[in-house]
Design a protein around this motif. Structure first.
Motif, mmCIF file in Angstrom:
data_model
loop_
_atom_site.group_PDB
_atom_site.id
_atom_site.type_symbol
_atom_site.label_atom_id
_atom_site.label_comp_id
_atom_site.label_asym_id
_atom_site.label_seq_id
_atom_site.Cartn_x
_atom_site.Cartn_y
_atom_site.Cartn_z
ATOM 1 N N LEU A 182 1.174 2.692 -3.394
ATOM 2 C CA LEU A 182 -0.080 3.153 -4.264
ATOM 3 C C LEU A 182 0.025 4.745 -4.329
ATOM 4 N N PRO A 183 0.441 5.634 -3.530
ATOM 5 C CA PRO A 183 0.292 6.851 -3.893
ATOM 6 C C PRO A 183 1.177 7.436 -5.173
ATOM 7 N N TYR A 184 2.111 6.467 -5.462
ATOM 8 C CA TYR A 184 2.843 6.728 -6.725
ATOM 9 C C TYR A 184 2.477 6.519 -7.987
ATOM 10 N N LEU A 185 1.146 5.845 -7.868
ATOM 11 C CA LEU A 185 0.408 5.489 -9.182
ATOM 12 C C LEU A 185 -0.506 6.701 -9.623
ATOM 13 N N TYR A 186 -0.716 7.701 -8.945
ATOM 14 C CA TYR A 186 -1.608 8.839 -9.034
ATOM 15 C C TYR A 186 -0.971 10.033 -9.843
ATOM 16 N N SER B 231 0.880 -1.232 -0.183
ATOM 17 C CA SER B 231 -0.053 0.056 0.045
ATOM 18 C C SER B 231 0.869 1.107 0.141
ATOM 19 N N SER B 232 2.257 1.211 0.497
ATOM 20 C CA SER B 232 2.928 2.470 0.511
ATOM 21 C C SER B 232 3.189 2.895 -0.946
#
Lengths: 281, 281, 281, 281
Positions: free
Chosen positions: A102-106, A99-100
């Motif tokens: 995931l923010p780098y997908l947006y 989960s850490s």
């Protein structure tokens, strides 16, 4: 491999102000800070900020009166960046991704991956191996975007660069990140000191999350991948500015250097069809 | 004040895929989850992701085969949002600002504060009290931007809205955030359930960091500020999507509701020259 | 070949207003207006504007009171579009180019050729024959851009479409024009009635100036090139709107049709490696 | 009033190429060319292009071999610009507007009036007198946009400037034009020589069509309005470039001057509440 890194920056404060610097080498399993000195002349007390979002080492200080200040950072860093073979790697499904990352997908300020979805998939969607996908898009950027000092500014984004096809290291990195995210590959911005960069300067490139590693890519091909000393990572340049200045304080000059402290350095670059990737963390 | 919140969403999966939902009410000192039920039909195992960046409650699940799924979330939430007087508040200098709020000063995908610096300072730079600054810019958005369903899309950003002057709650929030950051006030996006929103839907507004509080602002003025149930906060809509969908999965329909569970609700809106602000955390 | 073209458009005027319509078939050496009827119900006096910039047939009329109006245009048009072989054509140097075509070299509202210079030259700069250059870039658009109703709006430009890779006929045309101009080939927007367009509608494509001819290109490939009835040309859609409406007048519905009046039509499409081009003027 | 205008421009041709210059003073009822000399060293034959769209005097010449060339233009111009009182002017309805001015109502490359519709009408829609409307929006630009050399580039448009609020004369003019068109007032770009401009350079401002006159406006307020010698008008800078260069030819240096040939000049600037406007054609 041990490197001496050095930077000296001068500012003129026309009024009181605050500076947050992000020039310290990171401490990671792949990078040891053997020694470092950070100095401001005249003396100003500095606070090291604890980031809640990443491990970047931010130094904040307040300039209480107008005048000239000189900041110096000097360090010896041992870089153990790791080279790994990704020939047999498979794409990790979102359902299993840590989960850490995931923010780098947006999409972010300079990496509007939402606008590049069709283009990225048309160009690279057919490639199965995720490392090969990213090395191929990195080569595509290298081939199509012209490195041209002064062609862009602090507002230029990946959406501009994909069409205008000119820029500097920052623009190459933003475009790489945006293309990765449009392909559902987490990607982040990387800043560092760079051995053999000419003219000497801070360098920017990007990391893509492949398998369970953050792997380094550099579409500029200006420096050997194993000659970098990592300073910071973040979503894009908005997260990882070398300096954030608040108040009427003017940046006037800078010296940066990154030299080998020992001999035996063998420069490493990616070369397809080999799928060997290098990681700084 | 206790509220019943409810949402039901349907998706058609044309192939396997993954969804990450962000529809659970937050647990904060100002908001208690008394009871909640989350259900997927047909049954799918769900993983609650631990975010490293904030407390948002993300639910990830994998759809393993094509078909229709229905997601239901039903909760009773007690909201203790706090109202505080900001008449005597002073702007906190960057040098003293908590490091965890600094990331909310930088531009993001939909909030290009770097491009709004002169405009924001021309319009609002002369106001001293930071609460008054933000309430004044919120009023300016309300007065100048027309609420118009369908006038914008998922790529519309604050840089568009400041000139095109039409949008929906998401656009009002992005513009508010961008103007705050351009004025060196940390600001973040807020999503939630909203009492009295017509037509019923999820709502978006923003929080500005004033003194030592994240204070809520809503340039749409569509709902009472004390009738919200907070779901998430983040830099902008890219961080706080209600749903991130990966794979060929189509969102088909949604019901949302937010009703009072008890009587005695007194709607609260900001009214200048009073400088009383409301906070959800 | 003779065609019956027809359009009927309804407007609701909520207040007095003015409409300028551009729906009449052009009279050119390649297109004869055999008969035409233009009618407004209830009756309004119409003025045919003489354009100083091109031959487009603009009809202006004033709606003096609120109410519903219905506009009808019905015509029989004989289209003698010419097919020519461009195998041996050479690029005309700017120094010898007719001055009337030079304005079609410069960027316009929806065709920001100045931003596509590197991309166009990287992709197509190596092709020598100018007809082959344009047919190749038209094929590239056809291959890379997805025809998707509703994916764009009246503000979408070539700079958006080149990256977002989705759009309607208008967007395909703008991108073709922008790429041509970036390659120093004059190009202009073309609107017309189109035989076999489904669903029936006005159509847009573009003309490139090759040798001494304005040659038609259509990246959508939705209709045979010899089944068009030309209405107008201009720099882009801003010059050639079907209707410009001033005042609170709402467009409510439209019927368009374009049918053959005689038999023996043989649809013509471009097919590489043949370099045969078709011209409407 | 008589003025001496002069310009000298140097180019280095690295390969053959073509230049189209637009530096000759216009001949209009308000401006007489008393004498002029145009010279290229070494000698190159020049063709004066006849524009179909306006009266701009374009000079085209071909550089047949690599080398340095120097272009000189020197002229004595008598300027009879007219000052007129617009206190009692009324807005001309579209239905009665001369058809030759209609193209100046539509958006163009740098003047995206379609995006500024709400903003323009919110700010200036309530003003009835059209001259007062334009002088008020010109004052608004002057007040809100900072004149800042180097802050913009050749791609900057009115849509950027309205938010970024910094630019040079070109950007001030584009924003003025876009706001006028958004208010349904025809407006066009004006280039010229300017008396008292410091540092000396070509100047850009704009003309709005009021009543039956093209009236000059200059949001920079850098020069007296009656000290201009008109070179060209067009939809925006894309139509009226001082030089269009084709081929690998580099602009290296320029001298521009505009001096009074006789005494008795009384500088004229607009001063509200007076509604006196000045026209060059």
């Amino acid at each position: 491999m041990k490197f001496n890194v050095f930077t000296e920056m001068e500012y003129i404060a026309r009024s009181p102000g605050t500076i947050i610097l992000n020039i310290h080498a990171l401490r990671t399993p792949h990078q040891t800070v053997i020694s470092e000195i950070f100095d401001i002349e005249p003396y100003i007390k500095v606070e090291e900020l604890i980031s809640t979002q990443n491990e970047n080492r931010l130094m904040r200080f307040e300039i209480e009166e107008a005048g000239t200040i000189k900041v110096t950072y000097k360090a010896v860093i041992d870089n153990f960046c790791e080279i790994k073979d990704f020939t047999d790697i498979e794409e990790i499904p979102i359902a299993k991704m840590e989960s850490s990352v995931l923010p780098y997908l947006y999409p972010s300020r300079y990496c509007q991956s939402d606008k590049l979805y069709r283009l990225a998939n048309n160009l690279f969607g057919h490639i199965e191996n995720p490392f090969e996908k990213v090395i191929t898009l990195t080569d595509w950027i290298h081939k199509n975007v012209q490195y041209l000092s002064g062609s862009t500014n602090s507002q230029t984004s990946a959406f501009d660069t994909v069409t205008e096809q000119a820029g500097v290291c920052r623009d190459f990195a933003h475009l790489g990140i945006a293309l990765c995210r449009a392909l559902t590959i987490p990607a982040r911005y990387f800043t560092g000191y760079a051995y053999h960069l000419k003219p000497a300067d801070f360098h920017a490139c990007f990391e893509a999350y492949i398998g369970t590693d953050w792997v380094l890519f550099d579409a500029t091909r200006l420096v050997p991948l194993n000659g970098l000393i990592k300073i910071a990572s973040g979503r894009d340049a908005a997260d990882t500015a070398i300096a954030n200045i608040f108040g009427n304080v003017i940046f006037t000059s800078m010296i940066v250097s990154c030299e080998l402290e020992e001999s035996g350095f063998e420069p490493f670059y990616y070369e397809q069809p080999q799928l060997r990737g290098l990681s700084y963390l």
